[in-house]
Design a protein around this motif. Structure first.
Motif, PDB file in Angstrom:
ATOM      1  N   ILE A 398      28.247 -38.019  98.186  1.00 20.74           N
ATOM      2  CA  ILE A 398      29.758 -37.967  98.300  1.00 20.74           C
ATOM      3  C   ILE A 398      29.916 -36.950  97.572  1.00 20.74           C
ATOM      4  N   GLY A 399      28.524 -35.911  97.927  1.00 18.47           N
ATOM      5  CA  GLY A 399      29.730 -34.469  97.903  1.00 18.47           C
ATOM      6  C   GLY A 399      28.037 -33.777  97.309  1.00 18.47           C
ATOM      7  N   ILE A 400      28.739 -32.494  96.827  1.00 18.33           N
ATOM      8  CA  ILE A 400      27.149 -31.220  96.979  1.00 18.33           C
ATOM      9  C   ILE A 400      27.773 -30.503  95.416  1.00 18.33           C
ATOM     10  N   SER A 401      26.577 -30.826  94.693  1.00 20.91           N
ATOM     11  CA  SER A 401      27.683 -31.046  93.458  1.00 20.91           C
ATOM     12  C   SER A 401      26.651 -28.813  93.170  1.00 20.91           C
ATOM     13  N   THR A 402      27.691 -27.967  92.558  1.00 14.57           N
ATOM     14  CA  THR A 402      26.826 -26.719  92.360  1.00 14.57           C
ATOM     15  C   THR A 402      27.328 -26.519  90.406  1.00 14.57           C
ATOM     16  N   GLN A 403      27.729 -27.669  90.095  1.00 11.82           N
ATOM     17  CA  GLN A 403      27.164 -27.708  88.412  1.00 11.82           C
ATOM     18  C   GLN A 403      26.044 -27.957  87.947  1.00 11.82           C
ATOM     19  N   LYS A 404      25.435 -27.257  86.921  1.00  7.32           N
ATOM     20  CA  LYS A 404      24.533 -27.543  86.210  1.00  7.32           C
ATOM     21  C   LYS A 404      24.040 -28.735  85.809  1.00  7.32           C
ATOM     22  N   MET A 405      24.968 -29.726  85.416  1.00 13.00           N
ATOM     23  CA  MET A 405      25.242 -30.660  84.522  1.00 13.00           C
ATOM     24  C   MET A 405      25.316 -31.711  85.351  1.00 13.00           C
ATOM     25  N   HIS A 406      24.495 -33.234  84.948  1.00 13.61           N
ATOM     26  CA  HIS A 406      25.176 -33.661  85.685  1.00 13.61           C
ATOM     27  C   HIS A 406      23.912 -34.291  86.724  1.00 13.61           C
ATOM     28  N   ALA A 407      24.479 -33.492  87.964  1.00 10.16           N
ATOM     29  CA  ALA A 407      23.842 -33.456  89.016  1.00 10.16           C
ATOM     30  C   ALA A 407      23.914 -32.055  89.942  1.00 10.16           C
ATOM     31  N   ARG A 408      22.913 -31.166  90.348  1.00  8.28           N
ATOM     32  CA  ARG A 408      23.299 -30.622  91.003  1.00  8.28           C
ATOM     33  C   ARG A 408      22.474 -30.934  92.682  1.00  8.28           C
ATOM     34  N   GLY A 409      23.489 -30.477  93.990  1.00 11.02           N
ATOM     35  CA  GLY A 409      23.045 -30.287  94.433  1.00 11.02           C
ATOM     36  C   GLY A 409      23.761 -31.271  95.687  1.00 11.02           C
ATOM     37  N   PRO A 410      23.174 -31.658  96.693  1.00  8.89           N
ATOM     38  CA  PRO A 410      23.758 -33.490  97.184  1.00  8.89           C
ATOM     39  C   PRO A 410      23.290 -34.335  96.417  1.00  8.89           C
TER      40      PRO A 410
END
Lengths: 431, 431
Positions: A398-410
């Motif tokens: 669904i996207g690549i997260s650049t934050q540290k909370m909840h989800a990080r990366g793909p």
């Protein structure tokens, strides 16, 4: 089929209307959360069938968007991202069928035990509820996101770029028909596109009604959502990606990894933007720069890197701005550093925390690089293009997260879920 | 030991100074992230020893806070939360030693596999980095949070309530000395208390410098942080907690669970605030209300519940406001409902998504309740007081999240970590 517009159904006030749509989404999400996997998979397969059987009307709608785009002077690259054709339609349908074949994240037990006092405790995965997604004019994203949302048990409110208005309207209509066929609530998939930018703003402000908001697109879009939203946001995408060629890097491997990281698909967030070359590896560095030049990459070099360029190469002098730029194009900043420490310092300063890679044959340096770099993904001797949900085995992204909370990366299906603690006793009380 | 104040070290401008402290915290966090478990555990044990050996000076500082509080007319309840005594000091030291004995979340592999193309992929747990915590005047929280942060590899910036200024300053000094003894960077634990409210604001605005902000305290504090922070926040605590006594509930169990949920410790967020009684269970309802009345609970009842009260009971007529109130005191709102559906409807409308419980002997109703209630914790035949990290086996608790992203419900050490994808290849490129 006659589809009412959101305005016809909800009225002209974007905040109030999007609020009502979110309420409908909440009710729909409640049913979807309890739907067995088979129902959701049937809906996904019906979506795929419907998209193929109504291909012509979707392409007609898309043609209207393309025509409007051409009249507005939209760039060829943007028009290409907007364009659907029979092959791309088949691709969308296939992706939905693949999604149906993936395991369902909902209901899986994250932790569970019987406590000493006899309480039975389980932490189980449940859908988020109502997810908002704001994205650019790419109709394929409409289908991808709606499919991922349904599979993970979430209702979704979509806001696509206005340049894809007709395509998205046609696609959302088809997806909702498929939901109806599958006897699932049609309001699991809704679009706020009728309200334009104000619809996007309303989505950002729907705190308590929308559980999470995911912006997908360029830097401007993401920063605008992060800054203005009161709904919790998962920040995605921006990737000022570095590759460091260490002193011990085999030249051939360095060439392969750097060229692929830069040129495989320049418009994606996991493409490399800055190359850091160890000053002790001039031979490998020369080969890498020659290969990039040959591949047509415009190099933005510091003075030491300039000395390693092949004669007559197309290059520019790097400025401070280059170190911080995500080109998303056939451009690359190049700096020579005196060792791993200086490379890490540069990355700390300029990285957006997306992806960094090292090419090395030194085990200690590989360990140090992976431990010290504070990014979602750190790669050793592999192209940065592998930071991708599909490549890393998540199945759908669904996207690549650049934050540290909840989800990080793909982020895959699991990242669109939260958990619930379910505790069962027999009249247990605390003493 | 002479401790410089933050103002003496960093100057008078809160935003700039807190920024500099966060920079120091980032450097400290980098060392701590790579510290082996044994080092962190040694620091925690030294913290415990130091707190005990410097008990007298800590109690002196606390006495100053208490004296100031008395002069300012602080309530007895607030003074009790502020007060330290030899027994509580021992409790703080013991909690640190228990923390040292817990497993280290850092470095554990969340997912890992060798992909078909030979890439080795691992998603590993890593610390968040720099964590900010804003809390009320409870010196024990200072020690708890600092310990949890160090164990999970994070540097922490603390902002405690100004009423505990002297106690917190003494405790932070002791904790930093222990870090120095353990040869870990002292800036892993810092306080911004010198800057008062402006320090708190600076913390909320330190986007990019502080990775996550956790407010711990009452509704006002939490809402203020959620509304004003640009740093990502984990929303904790607010609990408008419901207990539903179903038609099939055994009367004795209903009495035990409801009385314990309400009266075991009224000031905690997992205490029950509203009681929903099934209209088909008048006998059990009468017994529950009589027991609450006898325990000294002031009941805020609707008309139908009023008819079930024991004669001469101390009660008030419930208003709309009661359904939405988190009393945190010996008060409880009571409503009679005509079934599970009405109970769920009421919970949907008024719950803060923290904890809800059902007392029932009906399996289908228990299943329906746990599936439909959208809260962090759902309990069947157990006191709501079990929504607690210690009770649920997490070992240590940094707070109870009422949001869906990142962490939901009780948060332990793992919830203070993020993940990093580490991918190793042999020159792998995408084709």
């Amino acid at each position: 089929m006659s589809v009412l517009t959101a305005q016809e159904t909800f009225g002209d006030d974007p905040v109030k209307s999007v609020g009502l749509m979110a309420d409908d989404a909440r009710v729909a999400a409640r049913s979807l959360a309890r739907a067995p996997r088979a129902w959701k998979d049937r809906a996904l397969n019906l979506m795929a069938d419907r998209i193929e059987s109504r291909r012509d009307s979707i392409l007609e709608a898309n043609a209207r968007d393309l025509e409007r785009g051409r009249q507005d002077g939209t760039s060829a690259a943007m028009l290409d991202r907007l364009k659907l054709d029979p092959e791309r339609i088949t691709g969308l349908a296939d992706a939905l069928r693949e999604l149906a074949a993936l395991p369902d994240p909902v209901g899986s037990v994250v932790r569970g035990q019987t406590l000493a006092n006899g309480l039975r405790m389980r932490q189980i995965r449940v859908p988020m509820g109502v997810v908002g997604v704001i994205y650019e004019a790419r109709p394929n994203v409409t289908v991808d996101i709606a499919g991922i949302a349904v599979k993970s048990g979430n209702a979704v409110l979509l806001r696509g770029g206005s340049a894809a208005f007709d395509s998205n309207r046609a696609l959302v209509g088809v997806l909702r028909d498929a939901l109806a066929d599958a006897k699932l609530p049609v309001d699991c998939v809704q679009t706020v596109d009728d309200y334009g930018r104000e619809g996007a703003s309303a989505l950002m402000g729907a705190r308590g009604k929308v559980d999470v908001l995911i912006p997908r697109g360029g830097r401007g879009l993401i920063q605008s959502v992060v800054t203005n939203a009161t709904v919790p946001v998962i920040e995605t995408g921006e990737g000022n990606v570095h590759v460091f060629v260490d002193e011990s890097a085999p030249a051939e491997m360095a060439v392969k990894v750097v060229v692929n990281s830069k040129t495989h698909r320049t418009s994606t967030c996991n493409s490399a933007e800055t190359l850091l070359l160890h000053s002790g590896a001039p031979e490998a560095s020369r080969e890498v720069l020659a290969a990039l030049d040959k591949a047509g990459v415009t190099l933005h070099v510091d003075d030491r890197a300039a000395a390693l360029l092949p004669p007559g190469s197309d290059h520019l002098k790097a400025t401070e701005e280059d170190w911080a730029t995500e080109y998303l194009d056939m451009d690359m900043a190049v700096k020579v550093v005196d060792g791993l420490g200086e490379a890490l310092e540069h990355i700390r300063r300029y990285s957006t925390g997306h992806t960094e890679a090292i090419v090395t044959n030194d085990l200690a340096n590989a360990e140090c690089f992976t431990a010290e770099v504070d990014s979602a993904a750190v790669l050793v001797n592999a192209s940065t293009r592998f930071t991708d949900g599909g490549q890393l085995g998540l199945g759908a992204e669904i996207g690549i997260s650049t934050q540290k909370m909840h989800a990080r990366g793909p982020m895959g299906l699991e990242e669109l879920t939260t958990t619930k603690w379910v505790v069962q006793g027999d009249g247990h009380v605390r003493s």
